[in-house]
Design a protein around this motif. Structure first.
Motif, PDB file in Angstrom:
ATOM      1  N   LYS A 142       0.839  -1.188   0.000  1.00  0.00           N
ATOM      2  CA  LYS A 142       0.000   0.000   0.000  1.00  0.00           C
ATOM      3  C   LYS A 142       0.879   1.245   0.000  1.00  0.00           C
ATOM      4  O   LYS A 142       1.699   1.416   0.911  1.00  0.00           O
ATOM      5  N   VAL A 143       0.690   2.099  -0.995  1.00  0.00           N
ATOM      6  CA  VAL A 143       1.599   3.229  -1.179  1.00  0.00           C
ATOM      7  C   VAL A 143       0.806   4.514  -1.383  1.00  0.00           C
ATOM      8  O   VAL A 143      -0.180   4.548  -2.120  1.00  0.00           O
ATOM      9  N   ILE A 144       1.264   5.567  -0.707  1.00  0.00           N
ATOM     10  CA  ILE A 144       0.799   6.934  -0.920  1.00  0.00           C
ATOM     11  C   ILE A 144       1.930   7.685  -1.620  1.00  0.00           C
ATOM     12  O   ILE A 144       3.058   7.704  -1.113  1.00  0.00           O
ATOM     13  N   ILE A 145       1.657   8.286  -2.762  1.00  0.00           N
ATOM     14  CA  ILE A 145       2.663   9.102  -3.444  1.00  0.00           C
ATOM     15  C   ILE A 145       2.297  10.560  -3.210  1.00  0.00           C
ATOM     16  O   ILE A 145       1.310  11.066  -3.750  1.00  0.00           O
ATOM     17  N   ASN A 146       3.079  11.231  -2.380  1.00  0.00           N
ATOM     18  CA  ASN A 146       2.748  12.583  -1.931  1.00  0.00           C
ATOM     19  C   ASN A 146       3.733  13.610  -2.477  1.00  0.00           C
ATOM     20  O   ASN A 146       4.947  13.469  -2.327  1.00  0.00           O
ATOM     21  N   ASP A 160      -2.275  13.036 -15.121  1.00  0.00           N
ATOM     22  CA  ASP A 160      -1.737  12.184 -16.179  1.00  0.00           C
ATOM     23  C   ASP A 160      -0.742  11.156 -15.656  1.00  0.00           C
ATOM     24  O   ASP A 160      -0.106  10.460 -16.460  1.00  0.00           O
ATOM     25  N   GLY A 161      -0.589  11.072 -14.349  1.00  0.00           N
ATOM     26  CA  GLY A 161       0.397  10.171 -13.790  1.00  0.00           C
ATOM     27  C   GLY A 161      -0.109   9.434 -12.565  1.00  0.00           C
ATOM     28  O   GLY A 161      -1.314   9.236 -12.401  1.00  0.00           O
ATOM     29  N   ILE A 162       0.807   9.065 -11.685  1.00  0.00           N
ATOM     30  CA  ILE A 162       0.479   8.186 -10.560  1.00  0.00           C
ATOM     31  C   ILE A 162       0.422   8.914  -9.226  1.00  0.00           C
ATOM     32  O   ILE A 162       0.250   8.282  -8.179  1.00  0.00           O
ATOM     33  N   LEU A 163       0.545  10.232  -9.227  1.00  0.00           N
ATOM     34  CA  LEU A 163       0.510  10.990  -7.982  1.00  0.00           C
ATOM     35  C   LEU A 163      -0.884  10.914  -7.349  1.00  0.00           C
ATOM     36  O   LEU A 163      -1.888  11.155  -8.013  1.00  0.00           O
ATOM     37  N   THR A 164      -0.922  10.610  -6.044  1.00  0.00           N
ATOM     38  CA  THR A 164      -2.209  10.448  -5.363  1.00  0.00           C
ATOM     39  C   THR A 164      -2.474  11.517  -4.321  1.00  0.00           C
ATOM     40  O   THR A 164      -3.623  11.697  -3.897  1.00  0.00           O
ATOM     41  N   SER A 165      -1.445  12.225  -3.877  1.00  0.00           N
ATOM     42  CA  SER A 165      -1.565  13.071  -2.697  1.00  0.00           C
ATOM     43  C   SER A 165      -0.618  14.255  -2.805  1.00  0.00           C
ATOM     44  O   SER A 165       0.390  14.203  -3.513  1.00  0.00           O
ATOM     45  N   THR A 166      -0.952  15.327  -2.094  1.00  0.00           N
ATOM     46  CA  THR A 166      -0.061  16.479  -2.040  1.00  0.00           C
ATOM     47  C   THR A 166      -0.284  17.212  -0.727  1.00  0.00           C
ATOM     48  O   THR A 166      -1.259  16.948  -0.022  1.00  0.00           O
ATOM     49  N   THR A 167       0.635  18.117  -0.398  1.00  0.00           N
ATOM     50  CA  THR A 167       0.457  18.949   0.792  1.00  0.00           C
ATOM     51  C   THR A 167       0.669  20.411   0.434  1.00  0.00           C
ATOM     52  O   THR A 167       1.603  20.775  -0.272  1.00  0.00           O
ATOM     53  N   PHE A 208       4.870  -0.081 -11.145  1.00  0.00           N
ATOM     54  CA  PHE A 208       4.125  -0.179  -9.888  1.00  0.00           C
ATOM     55  C   PHE A 208       3.204  -1.399  -9.901  1.00  0.00           C
ATOM     56  O   PHE A 208       3.085  -2.104  -8.884  1.00  0.00           O
ATOM     57  N   LYS A 209       2.566  -1.662 -11.018  1.00  0.00           N
ATOM     58  CA  LYS A 209       1.692  -2.834 -11.114  1.00  0.00           C
ATOM     59  C   LYS A 209       2.486  -4.126 -10.969  1.00  0.00           C
ATOM     60  O   LYS A 209       2.057  -5.057 -10.276  1.00  0.00           O
ATOM     61  N   GLU A 210       3.644  -4.184 -11.603  1.00  0.00           N
ATOM     62  CA  GLU A 210       4.469  -5.387 -11.521  1.00  0.00           C
ATOM     63  C   GLU A 210       4.966  -5.647 -10.104  1.00  0.00           C
ATOM     64  O   GLU A 210       5.223  -6.803  -9.740  1.00  0.00           O
ATOM     65  N   LEU A 233      -2.284   2.027  -4.919  1.00  0.00           N
ATOM     66  CA  LEU A 233      -2.083   3.431  -4.599  1.00  0.00           C
ATOM     67  C   LEU A 233      -3.263   4.012  -3.817  1.00  0.00           C
ATOM     68  O   LEU A 233      -4.422   3.729  -4.109  1.00  0.00           O
ATOM     69  N   TYR A 234      -2.930   4.849  -2.841  1.00  0.00           N
ATOM     70  CA  TYR A 234      -3.914   5.485  -1.969  1.00  0.00           C
ATOM     71  C   TYR A 234      -3.499   6.927  -1.718  1.00  0.00           C
ATOM     72  O   TYR A 234      -2.421   7.366  -2.097  1.00  0.00           O
ATOM     73  N   HIS A 235      -4.398   7.672  -1.021  1.00  0.00           N
ATOM     74  CA  HIS A 235      -3.967   8.892  -0.364  1.00  0.00           C
ATOM     75  C   HIS A 235      -4.372   8.796   1.105  1.00  0.00           C
ATOM     76  O   HIS A 235      -5.062   7.853   1.522  1.00  0.00           O
ATOM     77  N   TYR A 236      -3.946   9.745   1.914  1.00  0.00           N
ATOM     78  CA  TYR A 236      -4.151   9.659   3.363  1.00  0.00           C
ATOM     79  C   TYR A 236      -5.627   9.636   3.753  1.00  0.00           C
ATOM     80  O   TYR A 236      -5.972   9.131   4.830  1.00  0.00           O
TER      81      TYR A 236
END
Length: 262
Positions: free
Chosen positions: A3-7, A27-34, A247-249, A254-257
């Motif tokens: 389980k991964v959060i990309i922030n 357009d990409g794999i980013l799920t989260s930001t601050t 990432f799939k392999e 993917l999640y966010h907080y």
């Protein structure tokens, strides 16, 4: 399953930073930001967040960049925050209540603007510094939000609303990715190898945050941060289909907080 959060840090820093973050999400794999409440691109970032409801948005607390939002006299010079180096020199003389008040103001500004905050972290990771741990605990209790678990934070202070994110890594701070003599496309294999090593180190059935800094460059970023042009390469990396496949392999979800089912 991993389980991964990309922030992405620094949402709100400037319009170009905002554009890079939204590109990496849309357009990409980013799920989260601050989001930085005190920086020139803040209000634009809030509007962009409203247009992209699947992007988790937290608060990026600031004490070493830009201007203060309160009138704390020990934490600023002419209402401008000290640099990180100057902060280290002056922290012993800073008033903890002024820091707490400033960070509360930043959080309240975002909440009052309608941002549904998912979590909290800080510029230069100041919330993890030993001298700020009590302030971090007070904020967690007041706002009932989790903090980024960087640099053994949870081992050093009890925080009541953590989500069990035990892993924290920088996804892109590696030689091939940082090499500005080559584009991402021209050295994709080297960049992918560095990313894969990070992904292979992630624990199964654990929640891990991967920190990134995608951005385009405008004058605000270029003249105020030494970390500028290299961020453009992160946008290309995060938006590349081969990264998504990697990432799939590696069996990464993917999640966010703010995901309820994380």
């Amino acid at each position: 399953m991993k389980k991964v959060i990309i922030n992405a840090d620094d949402f709100g820093y400037s319009p170009a930073v905002n554009a890079g973050i939204i590109k990496a999400h849309q357009d990409g794999i980013l799920t989260s930001t601050t989001l930085m409440a005190n920086m020139p691109g803040c209000d634009e970032a809030i509007a962009l967040a409203q247009d992209h409801p699947n992007l988790g948005v937290g608060a990026h607390l600031v004490l070493t960049c830009g201007y203060a939002m309160t009138n704390g006299t020990t934490i600023t010079s002419d209402n401008h925050f000290y640099s990180l180096a100057a902060y280290r020199e002056k922290r012993a003389s800073m008033d903890d209540e002024e820091i707490f008040k400033e960070w509360c103001f930043q959080l309240d500004y975002l909440l009052d603007k309608g941002v549904s905050l998912t979590h909290i972290d800080s510029h230069h990771h100041l919330h993890t510094f030993s001298e700020n741990l009590n302030i971090t605990k007070r904020l967690a209790e007041r706002y009932k939000l989790p903090f980024r678990n960087a640099y053994q934070l949870e081992e050093n202070v009890f925080l009541p609303y953590q989500i069990g994110a035990t892993g924290f890594q920088d996804l892109t701070n590696y030689p091939n990715i940082r090499d500005l003599s080559q584009s991402f496309e021209s050295n994709k294999s080297g960049c992918l190898q560095e990313v894969e090593l990070v992904l292979q180190a992630i624990e199964e059935n654990a929640i891990t945050e991967l920190m990134v800094h995608p951005a385009y460059v405008d004058e605000i970023l270029y003249f105020n941060s030494s970390f500028n042009i290299a961020r453009v390469k992160e946008v290309s990396l995060l938006c590349d289909p081969d990264i998504e496949q990697l990432f799939k392999e590696n069996h990464i979800q993917l999640y966010h907080y703010g995901d309820a089912n994380i």
